[in-house]
Structures are given as structure tokens and as C-alpha cells.
Scaffold this active site. Sequence first.
Site, PDB file in Angstrom:
ATOM      1  N   PHE A  90       0.810  -1.106  -0.083  1.00 57.13           N
ATOM      2  CA  PHE A  90       0.071   0.028  -0.194  1.00 57.13           C
ATOM      3  C   PHE A  90       0.871   1.216  -0.112  1.00 57.13           C
ATOM      4  O   PHE A  90       1.696   1.314   0.926  1.00 57.13           O
ATOM      5  CB  PHE A  90      -0.956   0.065   1.266  1.00 57.13           C
ATOM      6  CG  PHE A  90      -1.893   1.099   1.403  1.00 57.13           C
ATOM      7  CD1 PHE A  90      -3.025   0.928   0.792  1.00 57.13           C
ATOM      8  CD2 PHE A  90      -1.597   2.050   2.179  1.00 57.13           C
ATOM      9  CE1 PHE A  90      -4.255   1.977   0.787  1.00 57.13           C
ATOM     10  CE2 PHE A  90      -2.927   2.833   2.279  1.00 57.13           C
ATOM     11  CZ  PHE A  90      -3.719   2.822   1.640  1.00 57.13           C
TER      12      PHE A  90
ATOM     13  N   TRP B  18       8.414   4.934   3.271  1.00 63.03           N
ATOM     14  CA  TRP B  18       7.874   3.879   4.248  1.00 63.03           C
ATOM     15  C   TRP B  18       7.036   2.686   3.810  1.00 63.03           C
ATOM     16  O   TRP B  18       6.081   2.524   4.399  1.00 63.03           O
ATOM     17  CB  TRP B  18       7.231   4.695   5.396  1.00 63.03           C
ATOM     18  CG  TRP B  18       8.062   6.169   5.995  1.00 63.03           C
ATOM     19  CD1 TRP B  18       7.216   7.142   5.908  1.00 63.03           C
ATOM     20  CD2 TRP B  18       9.167   6.078   6.193  1.00 63.03           C
ATOM     21  NE1 TRP B  18       8.026   8.109   6.346  1.00 63.03           N
ATOM     22  CE2 TRP B  18       9.169   7.636   6.576  1.00 63.03           C
ATOM     23  CE3 TRP B  18      10.280   5.559   6.447  1.00 63.03           C
ATOM     24  CZ2 TRP B  18      10.348   8.274   6.871  1.00 63.03           C
ATOM     25  CZ3 TRP B  18      11.484   6.098   6.994  1.00 63.03           C
ATOM     26  CH2 TRP B  18      11.544   7.433   7.173  1.00 63.03           C
TER      27      TRP B  18
ATOM     28  N   GLU C 199       0.316   3.238   9.861  1.00 66.30           N
ATOM     29  CA  GLU C 199      -1.351   3.432   9.423  1.00 66.30           C
ATOM     30  C   GLU C 199      -2.016   4.297  10.271  1.00 66.30           C
ATOM     31  O   GLU C 199      -3.241   4.106  10.756  1.00 66.30           O
ATOM     32  CB  GLU C 199      -1.706   2.162   9.455  1.00 66.30           C
ATOM     33  CG  GLU C 199      -0.874   1.062   8.410  1.00 66.30           C
ATOM     34  CD  GLU C 199      -1.869  -0.266   8.297  1.00 66.30           C
ATOM     35  OE1 GLU C 199      -3.088  -0.280   8.343  1.00 66.30           O
ATOM     36  OE2 GLU C 199      -1.214  -1.361   7.850  1.00 66.30           O
TER      37      GLU C 199
ATOM     38  N   THR D 113      -0.713   7.554  12.838  1.00 63.99           N
ATOM     39  CA  THR D 113      -0.093   7.882  14.151  1.00 63.99           C
ATOM     40  C   THR D 113      -1.184   7.965  15.146  1.00 63.99           C
ATOM     41  O   THR D 113      -2.477   8.082  14.941  1.00 63.99           O
ATOM     42  CB  THR D 113       0.546   9.194  14.267  1.00 63.99           C
ATOM     43  OG1 THR D 113      -0.254  10.126  14.161  1.00 63.99           O
ATOM     44  CG2 THR D 113       1.712   9.293  13.380  1.00 63.99           C
TER      45      THR D 113
END
Lengths: 379, 247
Positions: free
Chosen positions: A123, A156, A363, A365
Amino acid sequence: MNFKYTEEQEMIRQAAKDYADRELIQDVLERDAKAIFPVQHIKNLTELGFMGMMVDPKYDGGGLDSISYALAIEEISKIDASTAVVISVHNSLVCYAMEKYCSEDQKEKYLKILARGEKIGAFLLSEPEAGSDATMQRTTAEDKGEYYLLNGTKNWISGAKYASVYLVMAQTHPEKGHRGVNAFLVDKETQGISLGQHEDKMGMRSSDTYSVMFNDVKVPKEDRIGEDGFGFKFAMQALEAGRIGIAAQATGIAAGAMERSIKYAKERKTFGQPIAQHQAIAFKLSNMAVKIEAARNFVHKAAWLKDNNLPFGVASAMAKQYAADIAMEVTTDAVQVHGGYGYVKEYHVERLMREAKLTQIYEGTSEIQKIIISRYLLK
Amino acid sequence: MKFLICLSNVPDTTTKVKFTGGDTAFDKSGVQWIINPWDELALTRALELKEGSDGAIESITIATVGTSEVEPTMRKGLAIGADDAIRIDAEPTDAYFVAAQLAEVAKDFDVVMSGIEASDYNGAAVGGMLAEFLNVPSVSSVSQLNIENGKLSLVREIDGGSEVISAQTPLVAIVQKGITKDPRIPAMRGIMMARKKPLIVVPATEVESLTEFTSYELPTSKTACKMVDAENVKELVDLLKNEAKAI
């Protein structure tokens, strides 16, 4: 209300636990130390049916419910949160979003291979300057008529190296802000895609994280997900479900740390008795249990809402924020219970503490979860 | 060839054992139940053989003596890969009773497998008794089982070595550790299919129970170790003789 797991849910939990206790534990420390991706474990877990487990059987998935999934993720995370995040991203983020929003043709082409676990999904939303503020997408997807041309950098990205199917968010209409963003299904082997440096992370080291560069990458029109400009909403919807996986993971990290703490506290003696008999330690264990129980209930409530086709975005935000925060607290306490032993790798709890930290970050914070929850309260 | 695997429903091996009714019965409250680990190994080996048998093994059936409470454990057996299940509807009382009940359903099978013992009472008696009831040969302590040209090839652990046996069916194979590496973890698909597989319930036959449990007691807990200086042999001998009464 029914808090009793079904026989199948219990069997799935036990299957995940057996695999973790028997197999993942064997090399978890080495994979953490050397940042080795769990290739063989993912193959084995695919054979057991954990990859694509919630996808409808008509798309070759397991057709299981989200509570079974949360139980499986929790059990795996007790031992190895890195392997759990590979499963979580694949299942609750990628497969879920594709099943919900992709066209039948797209599902035929991409979802089935993911649901069978033949390929892994990733993703790609975050960017060097678009993390929590995901509206600021700088990766562009220029409409060239027949195809889109993607340019930019994603940051990331969990599983970037071992995944084959990328869900990529990119900006097509900058003037429209986040309403101009599109989401695309992209084969990783497409020309123009390259990986940056492997990120040398604090924790979750056995899951690979890279930046991904797009340089004039052609994506066919039919691989855009939904209507033009649907990409940001798509990403946010995907994350609603992804949060259940991460919240279950955080719960598992905490539960794993507690189990190790209980065992250690019964064995380790100071002042003539097991440290579990000292109230200072016993109360720590008690606090851990209360927090974990609450987190698990949050997770299962969100999973239940999802399974019953009810809105679950706020519930999953609460679950993720709470579970991630308590995972950090519980693992920190677990290290304290272990004293000096807790600070060395052999006892696992320092690793769990490093892993817990990421659940407060990725996903969404913990702060972003608070924004989601407060906006819901104030709307 | 049709296989029957006898599965015993036992408390999880980490169960904290407690008694009830003035120490006359095992306290089942809060206990997690599992397939007896030796029986699970037997089932796993049977499944391996079936997969590699090119159809020589037609089916694998599991059988358990127990009330409806044992069905979740039996469904785990189905989830792992057994084709169907027979539950003999009775509370198991002792090995003789269990073997007699199993014998009623085991007659039509070519190979009956059971674990060498069950991890609850460790009686190690059902397999042998069952073979006697069926009037078929049995091989105990089986650590390897293969099918070669329609015959069974078994390796049996004996004092100081092992014995290789070739046997015809019908046969009762009483298996021990080593028969396979690890018990199987059920796959998601197997778990979901388990409920769709046949689990038939048959009534128990009249069998006299030959034993009665009068009372239970826990083993005495270990006392603290006494450390004796390596040089002080006299004290060691004294302790062994007068305190431990071991010599």
C-alpha cells in the site's frame, strides 16, 4: 451480545498460536537482528490460509470473518510482530480495499492471486512530505489518454521488495487538492519502478521497508481504482480496515510481553520469594491484563462492526489508538519486570518494546487517530 | 484400505489439575480440551500415508468415546484432514470400557491406529485391549509405519534397538513418538470444512465398568534442593541415608 468465540474462531486462534510457538519463535531473534524478511514463513502461512483469509471464496479467498483474523494476528504478534504486519497489510489493507472497491475485471486480474497468497500486496500512500498529512500527495499521475504516467517517490513502504501488487495513490488534478488523487493497481515489475535504500529500522525489523521511486511509469487506464478522483477516499477507507489489523497486532505485542512477564515473575526470586509475590510486580501484571483485555475488546468490537456491515471507522480508530498506546506502556513495564534481563535480546521483551513503538506511528499515528475520533465527536 | 484413528479427548497438557467432590473426581471447570498428543501423531501419520498412497488408502475415520462435549476436539481432527468421524455417546470410564466401545465401530476397518497412551490417565491399555476385542493382531510402540505393496511395514522400538515388522491387515497399530515429526496445524480451509464433514453419533453398548476411582491426590510438591559442598562426602552420605532414605 455474545463474547464467546465460535469453535472455528477458537480453532483459527489455536492454529495461529501453534504456528507462532512452533515455527516463528525459532528464528525470530535472528531475523530481527539481521533484518531478514520471513520468506519461508509467509509461504507456510499462505499454505495454512492466512493470506487472503477474509476475501470472499468466489475470489479464491478464505471467506473468514474479521474476528478470526484479529485473533490470528494477535497470536502471531505475541511472538513475531514483523510477520504479523506482512499479513496485516496484505489482508486488511490491500485485499480488503480491493475487494470492496475494485472492478470485477481488476479483481479477476489482481485480487485472486493475492487472495490465494501467490503474490503479496503493498500500500503506497506515504511520501517524504506526506505522512500524517496524506492530502499533500506529490507523486503525480498524469492523464495521457490511454494511460497514466506516474512520477514521484513513496516512503516507508512495508513489504515493498517482496510485494508484487502495489496500490499506489498519486495526484492527477493538483488544483483539486485531495479530491484530485487517484488510486492505481500497479505491477511492481512495471518499467520505471525502483526501490530506494532498505530502511534500517528500530523495530519490526524482519518486515522490509523501502522508499519506492516512480520514473515515468505507465499505468493503463483500466488499472485506476474507482472514478477519477476517488483515490484519497479509497486510501482512507482502506486504512479504516487496516487499523483493525494493526490494533490486533498491538494487542498481541502487549499480550506477548505480559505472558513473558508472568512467566519470568514466577521464576525469578528476590528477597527470598518469586518477584510475582512482590506487590510492585504483581500490580504491574494486573495493570497489563486490564489494558490488554480492554484493547482486545476494542479490536473485536471494531471487527464485529465490520463483519456486520456497520460503520467501523471510528471504532477501529479507537481500537488502534488505545491498543498501540497500551502496547507501548505494557512492553515498557515488561522490560521493567525483567530488570536487566529485559534489556538483553534473549528475553524478547526489548524487541516487543521496539515493535510496539511502530504501532503508534504507522497506518495513522495515535495523534491522527485522535483527530479522526474528535472530528466524529464534533461533527 | 480404510483407516480408523482412535482419538482421546484430554485436558491441555498445561492444565492445572484440580479435583472436586472430595477428591473423587477431576475438576473439568475451565479446562481446555485437546486431541491426545499421541493420537494426534497417529492421525498425522495416517494423513501423510493417505496423501502419498495413490488411492490405496480410501478413507481416514476418527472415533472418540465421549459425550457431545468432545465434538470440538473431534472437529479439530476433521479440520486436520480426517474424512469423517464417529462419536460413541458415553462418558468414558476406564480403558476396558473405552476399548469395548471402540471395538463395536472398528470392525470394518483395515488399520486401526491409536496412541500408545493418553496424556490424562496414561493407562496405555486401550490399544491392546481393542485388538483383543477385535481378535486381530496388534503391534505396539510403533515408531514408523509405511505401506509397501499393500502390506504394512512397521518399526517397533524394543529394548536396545528396533524391530522391523511386515504385517497384513487387519491390524491395530499402537503408535508412539517418532511416527511423524509434528502434529499438523489445521489450515483455514480445513477448519471451515470440518463442520461439513460427517460426524455420526452412535449409542454406546452395555459394557460393565471394571474399575472405580475412589480418590485422587496430587503428587507431593518438590521440596527445596539442599546443596552439599563437593568436598563434604560425609554429609552427603548422611543426608542420603537418614533424610532422603535413598541408600
